[in-house]
Design a protein around this motif. Structure first.
Motif, short mmCIF file in Angstrom:
data_model
loop_
_atom_site.label_atom_id
_atom_site.label_comp_id
_atom_site.label_asym_id
_atom_site.label_seq_id
_atom_site.Cartn_x
_atom_site.Cartn_y
_atom_site.Cartn_z
N ALA A 20 -1.31 22.32 -1.32
CA ALA A 20 -0.75 21.89 -2.60
C ALA A 20 0.44 20.99 -2.27
N LEU A 21 0.42 19.80 -2.81
CA LEU A 21 1.53 18.88 -2.55
C LEU A 21 1.70 17.92 -3.71
N CYS A 22 2.86 17.32 -3.76
CA CYS A 22 3.16 16.31 -4.76
C CYS A 22 3.92 15.19 -4.06
N LEU A 23 3.40 13.97 -4.18
CA LEU A 23 3.97 12.82 -3.50
C LEU A 23 4.06 11.64 -4.47
N PRO A 24 4.85 10.63 -4.11
CA PRO A 24 4.84 9.42 -4.93
C PRO A 24 3.44 8.80 -4.92
N ALA A 25 3.01 8.29 -6.05
CA ALA A 25 1.71 7.63 -6.15
C ALA A 25 1.86 6.19 -5.67
N LEU A 26 1.87 6.04 -4.36
CA LEU A 26 2.02 4.74 -3.71
C LEU A 26 0.96 4.62 -2.63
N PHE A 74 5.46 3.05 -11.19
CA PHE A 74 5.25 4.09 -10.18
C PHE A 74 5.26 5.45 -10.86
N GLY A 75 4.88 6.45 -10.10
CA GLY A 75 4.86 7.82 -10.61
C GLY A 75 4.53 8.77 -9.49
N ALA A 76 4.06 9.94 -9.85
CA ALA A 76 3.76 10.98 -8.86
C ALA A 76 2.29 11.35 -8.91
N LEU A 77 1.85 11.93 -7.83
CA LEU A 77 0.49 12.40 -7.68
C LEU A 77 0.56 13.80 -7.08
N ALA A 78 -0.05 14.76 -7.74
CA ALA A 78 -0.13 16.12 -7.22
C ALA A 78 -1.56 16.37 -6.78
N LEU A 79 -1.70 17.11 -5.70
CA LEU A 79 -3.00 17.40 -5.14
C LEU A 79 -3.06 18.88 -4.81
N ARG A 80 -4.19 19.49 -5.12
CA ARG A 80 -4.39 20.90 -4.76
C ARG A 80 -5.82 21.04 -4.25
N ARG A 89 -12.81 22.64 -3.85
CA ARG A 89 -12.35 21.95 -5.06
C ARG A 89 -11.06 21.21 -4.75
N ILE A 90 -11.00 19.97 -5.16
CA ILE A 90 -9.79 19.17 -5.03
C ILE A 90 -9.38 18.71 -6.41
N ASP A 91 -8.18 19.07 -6.81
CA ASP A 91 -7.62 18.63 -8.09
C ASP A 91 -6.56 17.59 -7.83
#
Length: 150
Positions: A20-26, A74-80, A89-91
């Motif tokens: 589980a992580l959250c990073l800049p959507a770049l 810009f914004g953020a992207l979370a992945l799980r 499963r990838i969200d």
């Protein structure tokens, strides 16, 4: 003003979370996302899916960066990533613009005579995942990618 980040939707406790992580959507964050995913899959029963996961994630992340945040900057992207039974499963969650008509693109290849460099991403994604879902929750998009482990 549009929200650019918010809480992740709750995850069912019966699915072990591998990452589980959250990073800049770049675009510059994409290699870090791919490395983290491969590391998370290593040693799990989903490890053989590594190449497919990398292709799908590279395409999906690029679409989020290029389209969901195109008008916002810009914004953020979370992945799980989670395992449940015989499924990986990838969200992917972002707080950018929704898909047009709140539905996923069809995933047809461009006509060969157009010599298009783009337009193949959804075709690749759809051909490599078992199922895929899109939902818009208030100010966020959730793309769920399912890979069959059988």
């Amino acid at each position: 003003m549009q929200t650019r980040i918010g809480p992740l939707p709750a995850k069912k406790p019966d699915s072990p979370i591998l990452l589980a992580l959250c990073l800049p959507a770049l675009n510059v964050a994409t290699p870090d996302i791919l490395r983290a995913c491969i590391k998370a899959l290593a040693g799990s029963k989903a490890a053989p899916l590594g190449d497919d996961v990398q292709i799908v994630l590279a395409e999906a992340v690029n679409n989020i960066v290029e389209h969901a945040y195109s008008s916002l900057g810009f914004g953020a992207l979370a992945l799980r990533i989670s395992l449940s039974g015989q499924s990986l499963r990838i969200d992917l969650i972002d707080w950018g613009c929704p898909f047009p008509n709140l539905s996923l693109p069809a995933g047809h290849a461009p006509e060969p005579e157009t010599l298009s460099e783009g337009g193949y991403g959804w075709l690749l994604i759809r051909s490599l995942v078992s199922t895929l879902e899109y939902q818009r929750h208030a100010d966020s998009n959730q793309l769920s990618l399912h890979f069959d482990l059988r």
